[in-house]
Design a protein around this motif. Sequence first.
Motif, PDB file in Angstrom:
ATOM      1  N   CYS A 104      23.846  -0.741   3.060  1.00  0.00           N
ATOM      2  CA  CYS A 104      22.944   0.304   3.544  1.00  0.00           C
ATOM      3  C   CYS A 104      22.042  -0.252   4.644  1.00  0.00           C
ATOM      4  O   CYS A 104      21.365  -1.271   4.449  1.00  0.00           O
ATOM      5  N   SER A 105      22.033   0.439   5.782  1.00  0.00           N
ATOM      6  CA  SER A 105      21.105   0.094   6.866  1.00  0.00           C
ATOM      7  C   SER A 105      20.070   1.196   6.951  1.00  0.00           C
ATOM      8  O   SER A 105      20.413   2.346   7.257  1.00  0.00           O
ATOM      9  N   PRO A 106      18.799   0.880   6.702  1.00  0.00           N
ATOM     10  CA  PRO A 106      17.773   1.930   6.704  1.00  0.00           C
ATOM     11  C   PRO A 106      17.381   2.342   8.115  1.00  0.00           C
ATOM     12  O   PRO A 106      17.783   1.701   9.093  1.00  0.00           O
ATOM     13  N   ILE A 107      16.592   3.370   8.184  1.00  0.00           N
ATOM     14  CA  ILE A 107      16.016   3.794   9.453  1.00  0.00           C
ATOM     15  C   ILE A 107      15.125   2.659   9.973  1.00  0.00           C
ATOM     16  O   ILE A 107      14.397   2.025   9.197  1.00  0.00           O
ATOM     17  N   SER A 108      15.184   2.435  11.278  1.00  0.00           N
ATOM     18  CA  SER A 108      14.379   1.377  11.863  1.00  0.00           C
ATOM     19  C   SER A 108      12.905   1.583  11.532  1.00  0.00           C
ATOM     20  O   SER A 108      12.354   2.678  11.720  1.00  0.00           O
ATOM     21  N   GLY A 109      12.264   0.526  11.030  1.00  0.00           N
ATOM     22  CA  GLY A 109      10.855   0.624  10.673  1.00  0.00           C
ATOM     23  C   GLY A 109      10.610   0.959   9.218  1.00  0.00           C
ATOM     24  O   GLY A 109       9.486   0.806   8.715  1.00  0.00           O
ATOM     25  N   HIS A 110      11.646   1.426   8.529  1.00  0.00           N
ATOM     26  CA  HIS A 110      11.515   1.715   7.103  1.00  0.00           C
ATOM     27  C   HIS A 110      11.737   0.431   6.317  1.00  0.00           C
ATOM     28  O   HIS A 110      12.763  -0.227   6.471  1.00  0.00           O
ATOM     29  N   ARG A 111      10.794   0.097   5.461  1.00  0.00           N
ATOM     30  CA  ARG A 111      10.883  -1.166   4.746  1.00  0.00           C
ATOM     31  C   ARG A 111      11.322  -1.015   3.300  1.00  0.00           C
ATOM     32  O   ARG A 111      11.638  -1.985   2.629  1.00  0.00           O
ATOM     33  N   SER A 112      11.316   0.219   2.813  1.00  0.00           N
ATOM     34  CA  SER A 112      11.730   0.463   1.429  1.00  0.00           C
ATOM     35  C   SER A 112      13.130   1.063   1.407  1.00  0.00           C
ATOM     36  O   SER A 112      13.434   1.993   2.162  1.00  0.00           O
ATOM     37  N   CYS A 152      22.007   5.803  -0.702  1.00  0.00           N
ATOM     38  CA  CYS A 152      20.926   4.921  -0.312  1.00  0.00           C
ATOM     39  C   CYS A 152      19.882   5.775   0.406  1.00  0.00           C
ATOM     40  O   CYS A 152      20.232   6.723   1.132  1.00  0.00           O
ATOM     41  N   ALA A 153      18.623   5.455   0.209  1.00  0.00           N
ATOM     42  CA  ALA A 153      17.554   6.183   0.884  1.00  0.00           C
ATOM     43  C   ALA A 153      16.521   5.193   1.370  1.00  0.00           C
ATOM     44  O   ALA A 153      16.271   4.173   0.743  1.00  0.00           O
ATOM     45  N   SER A 154      15.912   5.504   2.503  1.00  0.00           N
ATOM     46  CA  SER A 154      14.861   4.621   3.001  1.00  0.00           C
ATOM     47  C   SER A 154      13.578   5.416   3.216  1.00  0.00           C
ATOM     48  O   SER A 154      13.593   6.646   3.356  1.00  0.00           O
ATOM     49  N   SER A 155      12.470   4.695   3.198  1.00  0.00           N
ATOM     50  CA  SER A 155      11.175   5.312   3.469  1.00  0.00           C
ATOM     51  C   SER A 155      10.243   4.264   4.040  1.00  0.00           C
ATOM     52  O   SER A 155      10.510   3.068   3.975  1.00  0.00           O
ATOM     53  N   GLN A 156       9.117   4.742   4.578  1.00  0.00           N
ATOM     54  CA  GLN A 156       8.151   3.813   5.148  1.00  0.00           C
ATOM     55  C   GLN A 156       7.336   3.130   4.070  1.00  0.00           C
ATOM     56  O   GLN A 156       6.657   2.161   4.320  1.00  0.00           O
ATOM     57  N   ALA A 157       7.407   3.708   2.848  1.00  0.00           N
ATOM     58  CA  ALA A 157       6.748   3.105   1.696  1.00  0.00           C
ATOM     59  C   ALA A 157       5.249   2.950   1.877  1.00  0.00           C
ATOM     60  O   ALA A 157       4.647   1.991   1.413  1.00  0.00           O
ATOM     61  N   GLN A 158       4.641   3.897   2.584  1.00  0.00           N
ATOM     62  CA  GLN A 158       3.189   3.861   2.674  1.00  0.00           C
ATOM     63  C   GLN A 158       2.613   4.581   1.469  1.00  0.00           C
ATOM     64  O   GLN A 158       3.226   5.484   0.908  1.00  0.00           O
ATOM     65  N   ARG A 159       1.423   4.229   1.080  1.00  0.00           N
ATOM     66  CA  ARG A 159       0.826   4.875  -0.089  1.00  0.00           C
ATOM     67  C   ARG A 159       0.637   6.362   0.160  1.00  0.00           C
ATOM     68  O   ARG A 159       0.340   6.789   1.257  1.00  0.00           O
ATOM     69  N   GLY A 160       0.796   7.095  -0.860  1.00  0.00           N
ATOM     70  CA  GLY A 160       0.624   8.536  -0.714  1.00  0.00           C
ATOM     71  C   GLY A 160       1.953   9.232  -0.556  1.00  0.00           C
ATOM     72  O   GLY A 160       3.002   8.663  -0.757  1.00  0.00           O
ATOM     73  N   ALA A 161       1.885  10.471  -0.190  1.00  0.00           N
ATOM     74  CA  ALA A 161       3.094  11.281  -0.104  1.00  0.00           C
ATOM     75  C   ALA A 161       4.065  10.691   0.895  1.00  0.00           C
ATOM     76  O   ALA A 161       3.693  10.342   2.009  1.00  0.00           O
ATOM     77  N   ASN A 162       5.273  10.563   0.473  1.00  0.00           N
ATOM     78  CA  ASN A 162       6.291   9.996   1.346  1.00  0.00           C
ATOM     79  C   ASN A 162       7.613  10.672   1.042  1.00  0.00           C
ATOM     80  O   ASN A 162       7.818  11.206  -0.032  1.00  0.00           O
ATOM     81  N   VAL A 163       8.475  10.651   1.987  1.00  0.00           N
ATOM     82  CA  VAL A 163       9.749  11.346   1.858  1.00  0.00           C
ATOM     83  C   VAL A 163      10.876  10.344   2.009  1.00  0.00           C
ATOM     84  O   VAL A 163      10.846   9.494   2.892  1.00  0.00           O
ATOM     85  N   LEU A 164      11.851  10.446   1.134  1.00  0.00           N
ATOM     86  CA  LEU A 164      13.030   9.604   1.245  1.00  0.00           C
ATOM     87  C   LEU A 164      14.028  10.251   2.199  1.00  0.00           C
ATOM     88  O   LEU A 164      14.256  11.456   2.145  1.00  0.00           O
ATOM     89  N   ALA A 207      18.316   6.492  14.818  1.00  0.00           N
ATOM     90  CA  ALA A 207      19.468   6.503  13.931  1.00  0.00           C
ATOM     91  C   ALA A 207      19.007   6.747  12.506  1.00  0.00           C
ATOM     92  O   ALA A 207      17.912   6.354  12.100  1.00  0.00           O
ATOM     93  N   GLY A 208      19.884   7.403  11.733  1.00  0.00           N
ATOM     94  CA  GLY A 208      19.562   7.686  10.340  1.00  0.00           C
ATOM     95  C   GLY A 208      19.926   6.527   9.449  1.00  0.00           C
ATOM     96  O   GLY A 208      20.175   5.410   9.895  1.00  0.00           O
ATOM     97  N   VAL A 209      20.010   6.798   8.165  1.00  0.00           N
ATOM     98  CA  VAL A 209      20.409   5.789   7.193  1.00  0.00           C
ATOM     99  C   VAL A 209      21.933   5.688   7.207  1.00  0.00           C
ATOM    100  O   VAL A 209      22.612   6.711   7.077  1.00  0.00           O
ATOM    101  N   THR A 210      22.424   4.491   7.374  1.00  0.00           N
ATOM    102  CA  THR A 210      23.865   4.286   7.495  1.00  0.00           C
ATOM    103  C   THR A 210      24.401   3.554   6.282  1.00  0.00           C
ATOM    104  O   THR A 210      23.898   2.475   5.925  1.00  0.00           O
ATOM    105  N   GLN A 211      25.412   4.141   5.659  1.00  0.00           N
ATOM    106  CA  GLN A 211      26.027   3.517   4.499  1.00  0.00           C
ATOM    107  C   GLN A 211      27.493   3.222   4.769  1.00  0.00           C
ATOM    108  O   GLN A 211      28.204   4.040   5.344  1.00  0.00           O
TER     109      GLN A 211
END
Lengths: 113, 114
Positions: free
Chosen positions: B23-31, B91-103, B2-6
């Motif tokens: 906002c409900s982020p993608i499962s596993g996304h903490r940011s 609202c946007a979510s990401s995995q928030a890992q260091r380095g290049a990341n995509v919202l 599932a995607g990001v749900t607003q």
Amino acid sequence: DQQVKQNSPSLSVQEGRISILNCDYTNSMFDYFLWYKKYPAEGPTFLISISSIKDKNEDGRFTVFLNKSAKHLSLHIVPSQPGDSAVYFCAASSGGSNYKLTFGKGTLLTVNP
Amino acid sequence: KAGVTQTPRYLIKTRGQQVTLSCSPISGHRSVSWYQQTPGQGLQFLFEYFSETQRNKGNFPGRFSGRQFSNSRSEMNVSTLELGDSALYLCASSQAQRGANVLTFGAGSRLTVL
């Protein structure tokens, strides 16, 4: 103070031709750049990105060019298709904090059949 | 996945009221980040949350606030609404890992203040 500028609010291109969308930035700390595409009533979707250590990145019909000395990047779409018609946002981030993006105001691309 | 749900997608409020967006982020996304889009403007960064903590805040007045829950879901609140608060809130979510990341963005909540 607008750190990311997209000076063309709109662009119209014929199907099959090249679309070139431009973006300028002022903050020299930016080290990662992204392009997002947005259709009406939808959220922006990620298109392509480039790190400041590169000057070109390709993904299918989409290529992003980065000129660090000029603080300028461009998105090339070849060939353009009617389905590419959307608002394109340029975005930039710095210091690995990619959750905070600074966006331009967007360019509306219209691809005419 | 599932995607990001607003929610809600659309709402109308009057000046002086307050509003809460979810906002409900993608499962596993903490940011989770929030952005405001107004006509003629690009997307402007509001704030970002990670592990229930606000890590960064944009240039918005204190009327704009947010929070994140232990399941990474986030809410933003705007109090004492003004006409200028009419906007699309993304609202946007990401995995928030260091380095290049995509919202990854949700479809947004369109707020109209009358």
